[in-house]
Structure formats: C-alpha cells, structure tokens
Design a protein around this motif. Structure first.
Motif, PDB file in Angstrom:
ATOM      1  N   SER A 192       0.853   3.991  -2.925  1.00  0.00           N
ATOM      2  CA  SER A 192       0.505   5.514  -2.504  1.00  0.00           C
ATOM      3  C   SER A 192       1.644   6.366  -3.190  1.00  0.00           C
ATOM      4  O   SER A 192       1.530   7.282  -3.973  1.00  0.00           O
ATOM      5  CB  SER A 192       0.426   5.613  -0.945  1.00  0.00           C
TER       6      SER A 192
ATOM      7  N   SER B 291       1.019  -1.078  -0.160  1.00  0.00           N
ATOM      8  CA  SER B 291      -0.084   0.002   0.065  1.00  0.00           C
ATOM      9  C   SER B 291       0.811   1.028   0.040  1.00  0.00           C
ATOM     10  O   SER B 291       0.620   2.154  -0.776  1.00  0.00           O
ATOM     11  CB  SER B 291      -0.967  -0.009   1.123  1.00  0.00           C
TER      12      SER B 291
ATOM     13  N   PHE C  62      -3.101   4.770  -1.104  1.00  0.00           N
ATOM     14  CA  PHE C  62      -2.951   3.880  -0.010  1.00  0.00           C
ATOM     15  C   PHE C  62      -4.236   3.155   0.145  1.00  0.00           C
ATOM     16  O   PHE C  62      -4.039   1.898   0.741  1.00  0.00           O
ATOM     17  CB  PHE C  62      -2.563   4.912   1.225  1.00  0.00           C
TER      18      PHE C  62
END
Length: 597
Positions: free
Chosen positions: A399, A395, A591
C-alpha cells in the motif's frame, strides 16, 4: 536564469525617496529631508555627545536609514541604488546634526565612490570649523591583498556592528571624538566577513541581459553587495561543506592573501553575526545558523550571536558570516573594555533596522538546554485482537509503495489546484512508516496486534505529516484506533463498523468536508459507507475509485483548492482529480490488492 520581478511604480518616481518616505511614515522618531535623501533623529542632543553619521548607496536596507535612532546613528544619507550620495547630500547631513564643539564621526564603507565623496565632505567640513573624523569599514576577506592593492577590502555586514557599537559608545560620558573614532577603527581592524549566495540580485529598472546570473547547481562565494562577482563553485556543496569552506577563508592563518585578523581558536572571545543578503527566508537563515553554530571551530561559544538582515544586496538569495575578535580589542589601546563593548551591542534602540533583541550578559552566558518531550515515555496501547503479521506487513508495504509510486502524479495535480505539497506530505508519512518497518524493532513485533500497530502508525503520521492531510489522517486514525478496541475480533464486518463510526463520530466533528466537496473525503466516505452497508471489500474499493474519479468534475468547496480558479481543474485531459483523493485511493487499493510474495 530569469530576472526577478519588481513592482511597477509611478513613472518618474525616485524609488529611494519613496522608500525613505515609507520609513518615515512608520517611524515617528525620525525626520526626513526628501530633497537630500537624509533621515535624521531630531531627538538626539548632539551638543552633549559626538554625532554619528553614515550613508552610502541604496539597495542595502536596512542600512543606512534603518539604523537611525537612539543608541545608533544620528543621521544617514542615501544615494541611488548601489551609488554613493553626492557631496551636497552628505554636507547637508553634517550641517543638520553636527555640533562643531563635540565633533562628528562619519562611518563609510570602503568603496571608491563612498570614500571620495564622504572624504571630500570631511575636508570641507573641517575647513568650515567642524571637527570630523572618518571611520572606514573594510571587513571583507574575499578580496586578497595582491588582488586589489589600491582599494583594499570592501565594507560588508561588519558595518552594522561598527554602527551599533559606536552608536551606544557616544553616550558614554567619558567618550570624546578621538576615542570614538579610535574605537571604530579598532573594531573594524578585528572584523572579518565573507558571503555566499545562490545567485545575484536583480535591480529595479535593469534587464536580465545586464546582470550575469549564477547557473543552476552553482553558488558564488565572496561576492560583493553590488552584484560584484565572487568565486563560482559547482556543483553546489552541502551547507556543511560550504560553511567549513567559509570558516577556512575567514580564520585560517595559512591563507596569507586573506588572513587579515588573528584568532586564537582556543582562547579568544568573539561575536558572531549572520547576515541575510536580502532574499533568504527566515526559515532557511535560522537553519543556516544552526549549521554555522554547530560547526564553529572555536573552543568557546560566541559571546553574542546576531542574526538578521543587516546589510543586504536587494534580494540576493544568500548570507554572510562575520566574526568580531573581542579579545584583540581588549588588548588594544582603546579606553573601552570587552564588557563595555558587549553592553554597547546589547543597548536597546528604537531604530527599526536593528532587529536583534536585547538580553543581559547573564542570559547570554547560559548554556542552551534542549528539553525532553513530556510525551517521551508513553504507555503502549495493546489489544487481544490478532492478525497474520506477515500478511499484514506485505499488504502495508504494498500500500505504501503504491502511494510512493503515485507521488509525482499527486504532486503534479496539486501544483495545478493547490499549493503543490500534497504528494510530498503523503510520501513523508509513507516513508516514515517504511523506515520504521526496516528497523526490525518494536514495531515489527506489534504487527500481529492491529491496535498496537495502528497506534504506532498514528504516531508516525502525526510526527511526519504536516498540513491539512496530516491533520485529517491523524484524526481519522486516532478515532479508528479507539473503535478497534471495542471489538473482540477483526473481520470485514467489524472493520467496516469501526471505520464508519471513526468517520461520522470522529473525523466529521472536525471538518465540514463531505462527498461532493472535492477532497479526500470523496474517496473515503463512499468506501466507508459501502463497506458498512455491504460487508463487501471489492464493492467498497470500487465505490472509493468512483468517488475519486468524480472529483475531476467537481468544484472545490474546502481547502486551498477552493481559492483556485475552477478553470484550472480542466487543464488536464478529462479534468484534474483531487490530489488527496488520489493519494487515499492508492493506499486503499494497495492494501486490498493481492500483495506480492
């Protein structure tokens, strides 16, 4: 290449006279003769010492008028831009300051017009009973012996060194006209200078068609200070490649065309002067200095390092390097020792053009020690909170990469409504974190502990991100980190509570920015408020996106955008969103999206 702009002055105004008047306004220690373009020091008693006069064309400031003062020149005479002063002007300077008994040294750069005019004045002055010696500065190594047999080497930044050494030496009680002139000639004989520039300079009153500018991705080496062409190098080398090439031209005995001064790289003492040609920022000039000093081929460090704009070419975006061989001078027949010559360079002056500070010989002999930061050894922040390390890493990477993909768009928006650095600042933070992840070291080991991970991310952001964005991210992440430690588990609910407290009790203590102010807070505050009230991540992300989109129609109330004409915000179709809000939204969406496996 386009012509650099110049201010519009009053019609018929002599820009050189106005320049000298401006200098006189700011320097109560000098006087001006406007009709002859002469600046002189009324307080120097030339009945007790040799008079020192210099001059030449304008456009090389602070040379020459800026060097008039105590322990420097007694008088300086200026011609028009890049043109020698007339014999009438030069004679007026001689008669203003010279004492027939003590004598006068005239320092002149080796250019045809200057040599003819100053040389003629020297002869006329002698006929009138003045005792005059001419010292010609010719320190350029770019001009080879065969290339210019008749005229020889040009006078460049080494002129400033000759001025300063002789300007202090004339105050030595044992100095007379002959010894001062001989010292000047020996100093000149041991000077080498070469220049490099990204481009030529523009000249007030001249059009772009009259100047041959340097092309993109090209530099010139060995150009003169009057827009004389040098050797063009394409593609532009790195600064280290350029500096090493300049050293070869300055110091290599193998180049018989340009080897004018012998240097023993193992034993000789020397002075290094780094000159701003006029258009190089201080930031870049001192960066160039670091590369020059690091790559010096000498076994010894320089006895002195002098850095400033000494001899410029108006606003040319370049620099020059000068070496003075002190050991050769000490072996010559001059009456002054090496230590005395260094004292002459160190002697303070009130002349505004001489900007290097004065330090003692003992201070110069000290080695430079780089000091370790007191933050070098910091305690590691950890917690009992646990997350899936692999999922968190995916994640986080997703991001940061989404932010990097959006960087060109963010930068474009910021060039319209700000100062153009928002995208670069955010990218610097993202790249710092991604780089640390690639190392597969301590940071990777911490990923299962959100507190330890956030502590490392906060450190990286503080180190890599400057400006307002860096400050806001650092404050918010620091507060978020502290609040994480108040919870026993990390869930959407506890994250929402920590994020809310970090915003209202943390960040908002240090900024007045709120929703509606056209800042990244327009993305952050709706996200935090919605997450706190709903415990629903999808709703919070949607609120953040809506808040970001709303900035297209908002008037800026904070940051640099608040100084920009609001009509600029409508330059894009649908309006320009706030760059910081766009960057934060990319991080949030990246994210919370399903990360690629």
């Amino acid at each position: 290449m386009t012509l650099a702009k110049h201010w519009k002055y009053n019609n018929g105004e002599d820009i050189v006279v106005s320049n000298l008047k401006g200098l006189a306004h700011s320097n109560p220690a000098v006087r001006l003769i406007p009709s002859e373009k002469i600046i002189f020091n009324p307080n120097s008693d030339t009945t007790q010492k040799v008079t020192l006069i210099s001059g030449g064309g304008a456009g090389h400031e602070p040379l020459h008028a800026g060097f008039v003062g105590e322990n420097l020149l007694d008088a300086a005479v200026s011609g028009s831009i890049f043109a020698s002063p007339s014999t009438k002007q030069i004679m007026a300077a001689v008669k203003t300051k010279s004492d027939k008994k003590k004598g006068t040294v005239i320092i002149v750069k080796n250019y045809t017009g200057d040599i003819l005019h100053f040389g003629l004045v020297a002869e006329k002055a002698k006929a009138e009973g003045y005792n005059v010696e001419l010292v010609i500065v010719a320190d350029d190594v770019a001009v080879g012996r065969e290339q210019n047999k008749m005229v020889g080497r040009r006078g460049l930044a080494g002129t400033a060194i000759v001025h300063k050494i002789l300007g202090s030496a004339v105050n030595d009680k044992t100095a007379d006209l002959k010894s001062i002139a001989e010292l000047g000639r020996v100093v000149n004989d041991n000077l080498v200078t070469i220049s490099a520039s990204l481009d030529r300079t523009s000249v007030p009153g001249r059009t772009a068609q009259e100047i041959e500018f340097t092309a993109e991705d090209e530099i010139e080496v060995g150009l003169g200070i009057h827009n004389e062409p040098g050797h063009r190098v394409k593609p532009s080398p790195s600064i280290d490649e350029l500096v090493n090439d300049l050293f070869k031209k300055l110091l290599s005995p193998k180049d018989e065309e340009r080897h004018y001064v012998d240097f023993d790289l193992e034993k000789d003492d020397y002075v290094l002067l780094i000159n701003n040609l006029g258009g190089t920022s201080s930031l870049e000039l001192y960066t160039v200095t670091e590369h020059i000093v690091r790559l010096l081929p000498f076994s010894k460090k320089p006895k002195r390092i002098l850095i400033s704009d000494f001899v410029t070419s108006l606003s040319a975006p370049g620099f020059s390097i000068t070496f003075l061989n002190l050991s050769n001078i000490s072996k010559s027949d001059v009456k002054f020792s090496e230590s005395q010559i260094l004292e002459f360079l160190d002697t303070p002056t009130n002349a505004p053009g001489w900007k290097p500070k004065s330090y003692t010989s003992e201070e110069w002999e000290q080695d430079i020690d780089y000091v370790e930061s007191p933050l070098k050894d910091k305690s590691v922040v950890t917690s009992s909170l646990k997350v899936d390390a692999d999922a968190f890493e995916r994640s986080l990477k997703h991001s940061l990469n989404k932010l990097l993909k959006a960087e060109p768009k963010i930068t474009h928006y910021d060039t319209i409504v700000g100062d153009g650095d928002c995208g670069e600042t955010l990218a610097a933070g993202a790249n710092a974190i991604l780089s640390e992840l690639k190392k597969n070291g301590e940071f990777k080991k911490k990923l299962s502990d959100p507190v330890a991970t956030l502590a490392t991310i906060t450190e990286l952001v503080e180190d890599s991100m400057g400006g307002t964005s860096g400050g806001i991210y650092s404050i918010y992440l620091t507060s978020l980190l502290q609040n994480f430690q108040n919870f026993d588990e990390l869930t959407v609910k506890t994250f929402g509570e920590a994020a809310y407290i970090a915003l209202y009790d943390g960040l908002f203590k240090y900024t007045r920015a709120r929703v509606g102010g056209r800042t990244l807070v327009d993305t952050l505050q709706p996200f935090v408020d919605t997450l706190k009230n709903s415990n629903n991540l999808e709703e919070a992300v949607k609120a953040a996106k809506d808040g970001c989109d709303n900035t297209k129609s908002l008037e800026a109330k904070f940051g640099r955008a608040s100084y920009v004409d609001s009509s600029k915000f409508k330059d894009e179709e649908g309006g320009v969103p706030d760059p910081g809000a766009v960057g934060l939204l990319a991080l949030i969406e990246g994210f919370t999206e399903t990360s690629p496996q």
